[in-house]
Design a protein around this motif. Structure first.
Motif, PDB file in Angstrom:
ATOM      1  N   PRO A   1     -45.834   2.130  52.016  1.00  0.00           N
ATOM      2  CA  PRO A   1     -46.937   1.164  52.000  1.00  0.00           C
ATOM      3  C   PRO A   1     -46.425  -0.260  52.251  1.00  0.00           C
ATOM      4  CG  PRO A   1     -47.156   2.699  50.168  1.00  0.00           C
ATOM      5  CD  PRO A   1     -45.815   2.969  50.804  1.00  0.00           C
ATOM      6  N   SER A   2     -47.145  -0.986  53.089  1.00  0.00           N
ATOM      7  CA  SER A   2     -46.779  -2.367  53.424  1.00  0.00           C
ATOM      8  C   SER A   2     -47.255  -3.312  52.317  1.00  0.00           C
ATOM      9  CB  SER A   2     -47.452  -2.750  54.738  1.00  0.00           C
ATOM     10  OG  SER A   2     -48.865  -2.758  54.541  1.00  0.00           O
ATOM     11  N   GLU A   3     -47.128  -4.613  52.579  1.00  0.00           N
ATOM     12  CA  GLU A   3     -47.608  -5.606  51.611  1.00  0.00           C
ATOM     13  C   GLU A   3     -49.123  -5.551  51.458  1.00  0.00           C
ATOM     14  OE1 GLU A   3     -45.549  -7.720  49.691  1.00  0.00           O
ATOM     15  OE2 GLU A   3     -44.283  -6.123  50.479  1.00  0.00           O
ATOM     16  N   ARG A   4     -49.785  -5.170  52.539  1.00  0.00           N
ATOM     17  CA  ARG A   4     -51.245  -5.147  52.492  1.00  0.00           C
ATOM     18  C   ARG A   4     -51.799  -4.184  53.548  1.00  0.00           C
ATOM     19  NH1 ARG A   4     -55.373 -10.097  54.102  1.00  0.00           N
ATOM     20  NH2 ARG A   4     -57.260  -9.147  53.276  1.00  0.00           N
ATOM     21  N   ALA A   5     -52.737  -3.343  53.138  1.00  0.00           N
ATOM     22  CA  ALA A   5     -53.430  -2.477  54.090  1.00  0.00           C
ATOM     23  C   ALA A   5     -54.641  -3.260  54.580  1.00  0.00           C
ATOM     24  CB  ALA A   5     -53.863  -1.179  53.409  1.00  0.00           C
ATOM     25  N   PHE A   6     -54.489  -3.933  55.723  1.00  0.00           N
ATOM     26  CA  PHE A   6     -55.537  -4.822  56.211  1.00  0.00           C
ATOM     27  C   PHE A   6     -56.438  -4.121  57.227  1.00  0.00           C
ATOM     28  CE2 PHE A   6     -56.747  -8.347  59.243  1.00  0.00           C
ATOM     29  CZ  PHE A   6     -57.630  -8.990  58.384  1.00  0.00           C
ATOM     30  N   MET A   7     -55.823  -3.481  58.222  1.00  0.00           N
ATOM     31  CA  MET A   7     -56.673  -2.853  59.250  1.00  0.00           C
ATOM     32  C   MET A   7     -56.000  -1.729  60.026  1.00  0.00           C
ATOM     33  SD  MET A   7     -56.648  -5.135  62.672  1.00  0.00           S
ATOM     34  CE  MET A   7     -55.104  -5.707  63.372  1.00  0.00           C
ATOM     35  N   VAL A   8     -56.860  -0.955  60.681  1.00  0.00           N
ATOM     36  CA  VAL A   8     -56.473   0.050  61.661  1.00  0.00           C
ATOM     37  C   VAL A   8     -56.970  -0.470  63.008  1.00  0.00           C
ATOM     38  CG1 VAL A   8     -57.004   2.380  62.500  1.00  0.00           C
ATOM     39  CG2 VAL A   8     -56.636   1.989  60.049  1.00  0.00           C
ATOM     40  N   ALA A   9     -56.121  -0.440  64.027  1.00  0.00           N
ATOM     41  CA  ALA A   9     -56.554  -0.825  65.369  1.00  0.00           C
ATOM     42  C   ALA A   9     -56.659   0.436  66.220  1.00  0.00           C
ATOM     43  CB  ALA A   9     -55.553  -1.799  65.991  1.00  0.00           C
ATOM     44  N   GLU A  10     -57.835   0.686  66.748  1.00  0.00           N
ATOM     45  CA  GLU A  10     -58.054   1.882  67.559  1.00  0.00           C
ATOM     46  C   GLU A  10     -58.465   1.458  68.969  1.00  0.00           C
ATOM     47  OE1 GLU A  10     -61.625   4.271  66.905  1.00  0.00           O
ATOM     48  OE2 GLU A  10     -60.404   6.067  67.172  1.00  0.00           O
ATOM     49  N   THR A  11     -57.712   1.907  69.957  1.00  0.00           N
ATOM     50  CA  THR A  11     -57.991   1.578  71.349  1.00  0.00           C
ATOM     51  C   THR A  11     -58.307   2.855  72.095  1.00  0.00           C
ATOM     52  OG1 THR A  11     -56.307  -0.135  71.120  1.00  0.00           O
ATOM     53  CG2 THR A  11     -57.067   0.319  73.327  1.00  0.00           C
ATOM     54  N   THR A  12     -59.401   2.854  72.856  1.00  0.00           N
ATOM     55  CA  THR A  12     -59.700   4.032  73.676  1.00  0.00           C
ATOM     56  C   THR A  12     -59.796   3.637  75.145  1.00  0.00           C
ATOM     57  OG1 THR A  12     -62.067   3.775  73.278  1.00  0.00           O
ATOM     58  CG2 THR A  12     -60.888   5.275  71.825  1.00  0.00           C
ATOM     59  N   PHE A  13     -59.406   4.579  76.002  1.00  0.00           N
ATOM     60  CA  PHE A  13     -59.350   4.401  77.442  1.00  0.00           C
ATOM     61  C   PHE A  13     -60.223   5.489  78.051  1.00  0.00           C
ATOM     62  CE2 PHE A  13     -55.408   1.841  77.097  1.00  0.00           C
ATOM     63  CZ  PHE A  13     -54.983   2.227  75.843  1.00  0.00           C
ATOM     64  N   GLU A  14     -61.276   5.069  78.762  1.00  0.00           N
ATOM     65  CA  GLU A  14     -62.194   6.075  79.280  1.00  0.00           C
ATOM     66  C   GLU A  14     -62.370   5.891  80.787  1.00  0.00           C
ATOM     67  OE1 GLU A  14     -66.891   7.242  78.807  1.00  0.00           O
ATOM     68  OE2 GLU A  14     -66.049   5.667  77.519  1.00  0.00           O
ATOM     69  N   ASP A  15     -62.111   6.964  81.521  1.00  0.00           N
ATOM     70  CA  ASP A  15     -62.263   6.942  82.980  1.00  0.00           C
ATOM     71  C   ASP A  15     -63.755   6.963  83.314  1.00  0.00           C
ATOM     72  OD1 ASP A  15     -62.339   7.436  85.661  1.00  0.00           O
ATOM     73  OD2 ASP A  15     -61.008   9.186  85.619  1.00  0.00           O
ATOM     74  N   THR A  16     -64.229   5.933  84.015  1.00  0.00           N
ATOM     75  CA  THR A  16     -65.656   5.903  84.330  1.00  0.00           C
ATOM     76  C   THR A  16     -65.988   6.722  85.580  1.00  0.00           C
ATOM     77  OG1 THR A  16     -65.491   3.971  85.745  1.00  0.00           O
ATOM     78  CG2 THR A  16     -65.863   3.560  83.404  1.00  0.00           C
ATOM     79  N   GLY A  17     -64.930   7.261  86.219  1.00  0.00           N
ATOM     80  CA  GLY A  17     -65.155   8.109  87.378  1.00  0.00           C
ATOM     81  C   GLY A  17     -65.172   7.331  88.693  1.00  0.00           C
ATOM     82  N   GLU A  18     -64.985   6.014  88.621  1.00  0.00           N
ATOM     83  CA  GLU A  18     -64.997   5.206  89.856  1.00  0.00           C
ATOM     84  C   GLU A  18     -63.732   4.345  89.956  1.00  0.00           C
ATOM     85  OE1 GLU A  18     -68.576   3.188  88.896  1.00  0.00           O
ATOM     86  OE2 GLU A  18     -69.557   5.132  88.704  1.00  0.00           O
TER      87      GLU A  18
END
Lengths: 161, 161
Positions: free
Chosen positions: A101-118
């Motif tokens: 555990p770190s000094e503080r559990a502040f956030m989760v960063a979630e990045t998604t990559f979606e192919d729009t087909g073009e």
């Protein structure tokens, strides 16, 4: 769709941005996965990243040093939680490598990559916090401007590859 | 060995217990990895576990329902962080499945299984907290008695397999 109390609470702890990027998913992913590319967009100019350590696997280290124009320096330490190439990347500041555990559990960063087909990519970055207070704090620190500018830098870089 | 300030701080956030179990690692591991066995030792009698959902992989769900003799009922929800068969198991209450932050990041539970070379297992369970306050709270909730009794039940169960 009905919004339940639990959905509403989760939304109250979340910040989000979206960009449509004129480059295929593989190039956008590279901007995240290759430290030399990440350095070029990861913090809004004139701030810059001087050091990156990334071990792209669940539990692997994700460490960056951000530098400001007046000599400011901030370490960002954390780990990756999920690494799904060309699809999704999740990291958090809640742990140091080894699941300590770190000094503080502040956030989760979630990045998604979606192919729009073009040949374009729908890029979504979410910051999920443990508390509504942390979400507000992050908003006041300038989430939308900071992450927004960085996403625009990413957009330009991916198009140039 | 020198204890640095950082080591001392980490220790102040940690609770730990150890048992030497008269059974090989494979049997002690089974007591953790098989829900029907886990139910038999995981909370100190007369409390009992009525339901277990465990998906033994990083990010997989770890959910138990604990029941007390006077009708008390507590849900424990979380996920596994690391699953290293016959060696180490790490879980936390900080997330729901999908890496969604929970109501509170309280602790990481780390269990290690070590073959002593004589058909015995050195079993170590650590609770690592995000703050010193959370460690104290856990101690006052009866960590040593609760986890200690459960570990003794595990010890008996593993020997009987």
């Amino acid at each position: 769709m009905t919004t339940t109390k639990s959905d509403a609470h989760a939304e109250a702890k979340e910040l989000k941005l979206e960009r449509l990027i004129d480059a295929p998913v593989a190039k956008v992913w590279r901007c995240w996965a290759e430290p030399d590319l990440l350095k070029q967009w990861f913090c809004p100019k004139p701030w810059y990243v001087s050091d990156v350590r990334m071990d792209l696997c669940p539990g692997g280290e994700f460490f960056t040093v951000m530098n400001g124009p007046n000599g400011e320096q901030f370490d960002n330490a954390g780990v990756f939680l999920a690494v799904e190439p060309h699809r999704r990347l999740v990291s958090t500041d809640a742990f140091r490598p080894g699941w300590v555990p770190s000094e503080r559990a502040f956030m989760v960063a979630e990045t998604t990559f979606e192919d729009t087909g073009e040949g374009q990519t729908r890029y979504t970055a979410r910051a999920l916090h443990w508390t509504v207070e942390a979400r507000k704090e992050h908003e006041e620190m300038g989430f939308h401007e900071g992450w927004g500018k960085a996403a625009d830098q990413l957009k330009e870089l991916a198009r140039s590859l």
